[in-house]
Design a protein around this motif. Sequence first.
Motif, PDB file in Angstrom:
ATOM      1  N   ALA B 152     -31.599  -4.191 -25.901  1.00  0.00           N
ATOM      2  CA  ALA B 152     -30.733  -3.876 -24.745  1.00  0.00           C
ATOM      3  C   ALA B 152     -29.267  -3.918 -25.097  1.00  0.00           C
ATOM      4  CB  ALA B 152     -30.991  -4.855 -23.603  1.00  0.00           C
ATOM      5  N   ILE B 162     -29.501  -2.430 -19.682  1.00  0.00           N
ATOM      6  CA  ILE B 162     -29.909  -1.120 -20.184  1.00  0.00           C
ATOM      7  C   ILE B 162     -30.563  -1.307 -21.543  1.00  0.00           C
ATOM      8  CG2 ILE B 162     -29.042   1.141 -20.917  1.00  0.00           C
ATOM      9  CD1 ILE B 162     -26.630   0.226 -18.858  1.00  0.00           C
ATOM     10  N   GLY B 163     -31.836  -0.962 -21.629  1.00  0.00           N
ATOM     11  CA  GLY B 163     -32.523  -1.212 -22.886  1.00  0.00           C
ATOM     12  C   GLY B 163     -33.918  -0.621 -22.900  1.00  0.00           C
ATOM     13  N   ALA B 164     -34.719  -1.135 -23.824  1.00  0.00           N
ATOM     14  CA  ALA B 164     -36.081  -0.627 -23.990  1.00  0.00           C
ATOM     15  C   ALA B 164     -36.968  -1.728 -24.555  1.00  0.00           C
ATOM     16  CB  ALA B 164     -36.086   0.559 -24.942  1.00  0.00           C
TER      17      ALA B 164
END
Lengths: 371, 371
Positions: B152, B162-164
Amino acid sequence: MQANTLTAQSQVHINLAERSYAIHISRGILGDPASYQGLPQASCALIVSNTTVAPLYAAQLQAALKPHFPKILLVTLPDGEVYKNWQTLQLIFDVLLENACDRKTVLFALGGGVVGDMTGFAAASYMRGVPFVQVPTTLLAQVDSSVGGKTAINHPLGKNMIGAFYQPLRVLCDLDVLKTLPPRELSAGLAEIIKYGPIADMEFFAWIETNLDALLAGDAAALAHAIRRSCEIKAWVVGQDERESGLRAILNFGHTFGHAIESGLGYGEWLHGEGVGCGMVMAAHLSERLGLIDMALVERITRLSERAGLPVRGPVLDPVDNAGRYLELMQVDKKAEAGEIRFVLIDKPGSAVMRAVPEAMVRSVIDACCA
Amino acid sequence: MQANTLTAQSQVHINLAERSYAIHISRGILGDPASYQGLPQASCALIVSNTTVAPLYAAQLQAALKPHFPKILLVTLPDGEVYKNWQTLQLIFDVLLENACDRKTVLFALGGGVVGDMTGFAAASYMRGVPFVQVPTTLLAQVDSSVGGKTAINHPLGKNMIGAFYQPLRVLCDLDVLKTLPPRELSAGLAEIIKYGPIADMEFFAWIETNLDALLAGDAAALAHAIRRSCEIKAWVVGQDERESGLRAILNFGHTFGHAIESGLGYGEWLHGEGVGCGMVMAAHLSERLGLIDMALVERITRLSERAGLPVRGPVLDPVDNAGRYLELMQVDKKAEAGEIRFVLIDKPGSAVMRAVPEAMVRSVIDACCA
């Protein structure tokens, strides 16, 4: 098969285990609250749209979502491929965070491919993943973004360079919204539909040849069939190769040249579908030079694209060394691996293949195909 | 179990079907070419590091990678949580695209948690996903970022927003690099290790109490055991809940208060582990107020944290309404769902539970725990 024997309502099921979802193709579904039944419970929904589409359809979508979500937010992005960047993506995150939206929030992409790609990537990344629904309002987005889970933004040095594979919960292709679509955008959508003929289904290609006038006139039954068949073919390919390690690359037929055109002219000058349409003709020529197909098929593809309102000759990107400029632009394309340019070509009618092509032959095709 | 009966070498296998990988915990592995055998073939590797770590270890890593990759790039990011944002992430994409790196490029995260989180998110997003390897150089990153696949960047309105979820190919925890770690960072890492005691394994907690001096002195065998056990517990939890829908949330023990502290003071003022250490003490107090544990355990946790060099009293974030400020900051935390604040609490020694807590009780604990 004639368009008038078709139904204007259908569904395509995308089979991806726990990420499976349905594409609903029908008239009037955007504004129907029933379309949104069965989505996850959430306190908040965010509609992401743009300055062109929001005035036409955001109120309808908001009304249809009202029975399902206590709070419905709307963010209206500037319209156009040039805005498909991080700065615009931030506008989505800003709204989500300013409203303290939690990780159950459902995002709705209301617009064309750019809105779909950005909303999808925002959904993939916000709190590491929130659910999203696609409500594509262009023909191109209905056939292209509906299947495959590709989301992305552009980088100054390349298109779609930053993104994620992320599947929507549901896709709603409302045929009525295509009535407000400018003719140029309808043509751009037809490019991605025509594409499926030479690479996967020549019977479908012949059907398009027969029904092109109905499609151009916005006939709902013809459009429903064309969208469904395109989604089915794409789903079949993607289902076998979700993360684009091999087979899926055939969907990029026409895209290598197309991206070079888009990027060389500056994004937004040509529509994505226009680049693909023209790139498809160029890739067909390349296939013919390699002896894979005969000139009659190249001409059928060219004629159908022309009838569909698509450009069939590439623009001159550099008056001094046009082919060199094309080649340079194609090097940064994602399909360039280890410095080698590979193309998706027509192996035989209705079947595609990936092949590395000698640079001299690519140059010669570019020279022959550019105005 | 005594530290001197332990070995300084071990491996933890993270079981995630096709995304499984191994964590190697040993001395001197960063600079050993053998550590990088069996990674995918690629024409290019990119080392992502920061201005503090690169001068110490980048040359070593470059040399070790040389037999495996024809081209090895390095990008050196500014050091610190304040730089964990989109602008810094762009530096990674810029280098990748300026060098026409393709989708087989392997990224190497050489640094602490910030470098790991950003490299991981860059790898997740570049061309929709390229492989990456973690080479964590802080104790906190070795125990925390090694497992779980969380990547993130921060947003001005919230941390890690905001990330994965994206798994590395391999993690290399070199015990030798911890020798150059400032004592404050070693303590911050110990916070995440201590955390596993009250929520999962009281025997491990007692082992830490016994071996804390060895850990603080940088004893390799003791560190290897602490890292391995922490990774094992985290892997066990994450293996059951990769995408944090339920159980995994218990790993956030101490993080709700911790994030409020970090964000309220401005990121970088306190180290992440310091926020977690202090937040853990506050969450223990909350558990005691609810009658879940007795004060003796709260005191054991507080004393061990203090011995480990961690702050055990929260900072005053607002002289007028300190508890109100904490509560406000905790609302935008990802664990806030539908406006309700939920905490990870100690259910009984060695076991955690998620509970919504009355606001008045949270206020009272904040008042009691802040300096």
